[in-house]
Every structure is written in C-alpha cells, then in structure tokens.
Design a protein around this motif. Structure first.
Motif, PDB file in Angstrom:
ATOM      1  N   TYR A  72       1.154  -0.974   0.068  1.00  0.00           N
ATOM      2  CA  TYR A  72      -0.048  -0.586  -0.251  1.00  0.00           C
ATOM      3  C   TYR A  72       0.736   1.158   0.053  1.00  0.00           C
ATOM      4  CZ  TYR A  72       0.732   0.240   5.034  1.00  0.00           C
ATOM      5  OH  TYR A  72       1.568   0.360   6.303  1.00  0.00           O
ATOM      6  N   GLU A  73      -0.351   2.770  -0.353  1.00  0.00           N
ATOM      7  CA  GLU A  73       0.858   3.822  -0.316  1.00  0.00           C
ATOM      8  C   GLU A  73       0.347   4.263   0.685  1.00  0.00           C
ATOM      9  OE1 GLU A  73       3.774   4.305  -1.711  1.00  0.00           O
ATOM     10  OE2 GLU A  73       3.755   2.325  -2.688  1.00  0.00           O
ATOM     11  N   ILE A  74       0.528   5.580   0.940  1.00  0.00           N
ATOM     12  CA  ILE A  74       0.121   6.241   2.062  1.00  0.00           C
ATOM     13  C   ILE A  74       0.179   7.984   1.177  1.00  0.00           C
ATOM     14  CG2 ILE A  74       0.801   7.545   4.392  1.00  0.00           C
ATOM     15  CD1 ILE A  74       2.262   5.298   5.250  1.00  0.00           C
ATOM     16  N   ASP A  75      -1.070   8.167   0.663  1.00  0.00           N
ATOM     17  CA  ASP A  75      -0.953   9.447  -0.258  1.00  0.00           C
ATOM     18  C   ASP A  75      -1.952  10.135   0.354  1.00  0.00           C
ATOM     19  OD1 ASP A  75      -3.173   8.017  -0.781  1.00  0.00           O
ATOM     20  OD2 ASP A  75      -2.534   7.368  -2.855  1.00  0.00           O
ATOM     21  N   ASP A  76      -2.374  10.670   1.927  1.00  0.00           N
ATOM     22  CA  ASP A  76      -3.933  11.282   2.263  1.00  0.00           C
ATOM     23  C   ASP A  76      -2.942  13.158   2.114  1.00  0.00           C
ATOM     24  OD1 ASP A  76      -1.893  10.970   4.916  1.00  0.00           O
ATOM     25  OD2 ASP A  76      -2.873   9.990   5.530  1.00  0.00           O
ATOM     26  N   GLY A  77      -1.489  12.721   2.337  1.00  0.00           N
ATOM     27  CA  GLY A  77      -1.204  14.075   2.481  1.00  0.00           C
ATOM     28  C   GLY A  77      -0.258  14.615   4.268  1.00  0.00           C
ATOM     29  N   LEU A  78      -0.617  13.729   5.262  1.00  0.00           N
ATOM     30  CA  LEU A  78      -0.749  14.477   6.111  1.00  0.00           C
ATOM     31  C   LEU A  78       1.026  14.352   6.448  1.00  0.00           C
ATOM     32  CD1 LEU A  78      -3.741  12.154   8.016  1.00  0.00           C
ATOM     33  CD2 LEU A  78      -3.419  14.836   7.893  1.00  0.00           C
ATOM     34  N   PRO A  79       1.291  14.275   7.774  1.00  0.00           N
ATOM     35  CA  PRO A  79       2.655  14.013   8.296  1.00  0.00           C
ATOM     36  C   PRO A  79       3.112  12.783   7.551  1.00  0.00           C
ATOM     37  CG  PRO A  79       2.107  15.794   9.777  1.00  0.00           C
ATOM     38  CD  PRO A  79       0.523  15.026   8.503  1.00  0.00           C
ATOM     39  N   GLN A  80       4.639  12.314   7.951  1.00  0.00           N
ATOM     40  CA  GLN A  80       4.614  11.105   8.061  1.00  0.00           C
ATOM     41  C   GLN A  80       6.164  11.041   8.508  1.00  0.00           C
ATOM     42  OE1 GLN A  80       4.616   8.595   4.791  1.00  0.00           O
ATOM     43  NE2 GLN A  80       3.082   9.587   3.579  1.00  0.00           N
ATOM     44  N   PHE A  81       6.627  10.593   9.648  1.00  0.00           N
ATOM     45  CA  PHE A  81       7.378   9.826  10.380  1.00  0.00           C
ATOM     46  C   PHE A  81       7.856   9.008   9.883  1.00  0.00           C
ATOM     47  CE2 PHE A  81       4.331  13.338  11.899  1.00  0.00           C
ATOM     48  CZ  PHE A  81       5.828  13.927  12.056  1.00  0.00           C
ATOM     49  N   PRO A  82       9.537   8.678   9.465  1.00  0.00           N
ATOM     50  CA  PRO A  82      10.063   7.359   9.523  1.00  0.00           C
ATOM     51  C   PRO A  82      10.159   5.974  10.447  1.00  0.00           C
ATOM     52  CG  PRO A  82      11.617   8.406   8.944  1.00  0.00           C
ATOM     53  CD  PRO A  82      10.632   9.631   9.388  1.00  0.00           C
ATOM     54  N   GLY A  83       9.245   6.278  11.921  1.00  0.00           N
ATOM     55  CA  GLY A  83      10.269   5.812  13.435  1.00  0.00           C
ATOM     56  C   GLY A  83       8.976   6.754  14.152  1.00  0.00           C
ATOM     57  N   THR A  84       9.218   6.685  15.669  1.00  0.00           N
ATOM     58  CA  THR A  84       8.494   7.633  16.636  1.00  0.00           C
ATOM     59  C   THR A  84       8.443   9.138  16.329  1.00  0.00           C
ATOM     60  OG1 THR A  84       7.878   7.420  19.151  1.00  0.00           O
ATOM     61  CG2 THR A  84       9.918   7.980  17.593  1.00  0.00           C
ATOM     62  N   MET A  85       6.955   9.728  16.708  1.00  0.00           N
ATOM     63  CA  MET A  85       7.360  10.392  16.542  1.00  0.00           C
ATOM     64  C   MET A  85       7.051  11.919  17.486  1.00  0.00           C
ATOM     65  SD  MET A  85       3.021  10.888  17.240  1.00  0.00           S
ATOM     66  CE  MET A  85       2.139  10.423  18.845  1.00  0.00           C
ATOM     67  N   ARG A  86       8.887  10.936  18.813  1.00  0.00           N
ATOM     68  CA  ARG A  86       8.917  11.934  19.871  1.00  0.00           C
ATOM     69  C   ARG A  86       9.664  13.287  19.690  1.00  0.00           C
ATOM     70  NH1 ARG A  86      10.622   6.516  21.268  1.00  0.00           N
ATOM     71  NH2 ARG A  86       9.081   6.015  23.133  1.00  0.00           N
ATOM     72  N   GLY A  87       9.273  14.322  19.854  1.00  0.00           N
ATOM     73  CA  GLY A  87      10.036  15.505  19.957  1.00  0.00           C
ATOM     74  C   GLY A  87       9.262  16.213  18.340  1.00  0.00           C
ATOM     75  N   HIS A  88       8.066  15.703  17.945  1.00  0.00           N
ATOM     76  CA  HIS A  88       7.015  16.085  16.724  1.00  0.00           C
ATOM     77  C   HIS A  88       5.840  16.348  17.679  1.00  0.00           C
ATOM     78  CE1 HIS A  88      10.589  16.107  13.478  1.00  0.00           C
ATOM     79  NE2 HIS A  88      10.467  14.623  14.242  1.00  0.00           N
ATOM     80  N   PRO A  89       5.710  17.111  18.138  1.00  0.00           N
ATOM     81  CA  PRO A  89       3.998  17.644  19.312  1.00  0.00           C
ATOM     82  C   PRO A  89       2.533  17.469  17.968  1.00  0.00           C
ATOM     83  CG  PRO A  89       5.307  19.861  18.703  1.00  0.00           C
ATOM     84  CD  PRO A  89       6.123  18.736  18.196  1.00  0.00           C
ATOM     85  N   LEU A  90       1.700  16.915  18.820  1.00  0.00           N
ATOM     86  CA  LEU A  90       0.841  16.897  18.210  1.00  0.00           C
ATOM     87  C   LEU A  90       0.063  18.023  17.767  1.00  0.00           C
ATOM     88  CD1 LEU A  90      -0.842  13.558  19.750  1.00  0.00           C
ATOM     89  CD2 LEU A  90       0.081  14.489  16.974  1.00  0.00           C
ATOM     90  N   PRO A  91      -0.663  18.480  16.816  1.00  0.00           N
ATOM     91  CA  PRO A  91      -1.673  19.162  16.299  1.00  0.00           C
ATOM     92  C   PRO A  91      -3.063  19.797  17.466  1.00  0.00           C
ATOM     93  CG  PRO A  91      -2.366  17.698  14.269  1.00  0.00           C
ATOM     94  CD  PRO A  91      -0.833  17.461  15.518  1.00  0.00           C
ATOM     95  N   GLU A  92      -3.542  20.627  17.815  1.00  0.00           N
ATOM     96  CA  GLU A  92      -4.419  20.753  18.562  1.00  0.00           C
ATOM     97  C   GLU A  92      -5.267  20.256  18.000  1.00  0.00           C
ATOM     98  OE1 GLU A  92      -5.041  22.479  21.272  1.00  0.00           O
ATOM     99  OE2 GLU A  92      -2.505  21.957  21.526  1.00  0.00           O
ATOM    100  N   ALA A  93      -6.659  19.380  19.083  1.00  0.00           N
ATOM    101  CA  ALA A  93      -7.681  18.289  18.443  1.00  0.00           C
ATOM    102  C   ALA A  93      -8.540  19.166  18.112  1.00  0.00           C
ATOM    103  CB  ALA A  93      -8.059  17.669  19.048  1.00  0.00           C
TER     104      ALA A  93
END
Length: 148
Positions: A127-148
């Motif tokens: 499968y491909e990921i093509d929804d335009g959302l941010p992608q991270f090769p591993g964990t997202m540590r150090g990358h805060p989540l946007p507000e809900a």
C-alpha cells in the motif's frame, strides 16, 4: 451523569469495546487525535496499519473486562485484546501515564481526526500513504501533535 445517546457518548465520556462485548470501556477525559502506526508489530497484530488515539490511564474505565487479556509484546509495552473475539483494543507502555486505544473500537461518533503516520519506514509494501498527512520514519517523539 447525562443520558446516554445512541452514539454511545455521554457528555465528555466516550465509550467503546470489542466485537463480542466481553470488553467495554469508557474514556472520561480527553482523547488525543489519531495517529496511524505502520510498525511491523501493529501490522501483525491488526492485519494492517492501525489508527490509535490515546488517553490518560486514569481516564480509562473498564465497564466490562471479562474478555480482556494482556500480551507483553516487548519490554516497553503490552497489548490488550479480547480473548473471546480477538479484537485488539489497547497498547500500553510500561512507563508513562497514557494508554493507546484502537480508534476503531470507539463507538461512533468519535469526533477524532487522523493527524499523522508513524513508523512509515516499516510500512507494508502492498500500500501507499498518499493522504498528505505528515509521515515519520519512526516514532513521533519530539514532534508535538496539533490541537484536536
């Protein structure tokens, strides 16, 4: 407590559970936006990548837990599932105060949005990921989540 609606939502409380009803839960606090995990463990556990939300452990209340079993999937985490129907419900780190909840086990409407993909370096080749959302090769540590 407010009356329950057809959606399974009571005020700020969200409800959810497994396919057979042997595990039912309530989340009595804020839920994090959904993060899609593509790691090999999640894909093997769920059969595909998984969307997880997260809550404070103290906000997760088990209303029915007769089917709940835990599998220690690594030194860092365990996974909660229903031993009756096989539904995968939770991912809980051994350290920290949160528990990840399989977003698909929440009763609709959830009001949640998917905000990113993690462990895309381990994603399946089918499968491909093509929804335009941010992608991270591993964990997202150090990358805060946007507000809900």
């Amino acid at each position: 407590m407010a009356d329950e609606t057809e959606s399974g939502e009571r005020g700020n409380v969200k409800t959810g559970g497994c396919l057979c009803g042997s595990v039912r839960y309530e989340v009595r606090g804020e839920l994090r936006p959904v993060v899609n995990c593509h790691c090999s463990q999640c894909r093997k556990t769920h059969g595909h990548f998984i969307g997880y939300t997260s809550a404070d452990r103290n906000d997760l209340v088990l209303a029915e837990e007769s089917g709940l079993r835990w599998y220690q999937s690594s030194e860092k985490a365990r996974r909660g599932f229903c031993h009756q129907c096989g539904a995968s419900l939770f991912w809980e780190p051994t350290e920290g105060s949160s528990v990840a909840i399989s977003a698909g086990t929440l009763d609709a409407p959830t009001g949640l949005k998917t905000v990113r993909h993690i462990f895309v370096a381990e994603k399946g080749d089918y499968y491909e990921i093509d929804d335009g959302l941010p992608q991270f090769p591993g964990t997202m540590r150090g990358h805060p989540l946007p507000e809900a």
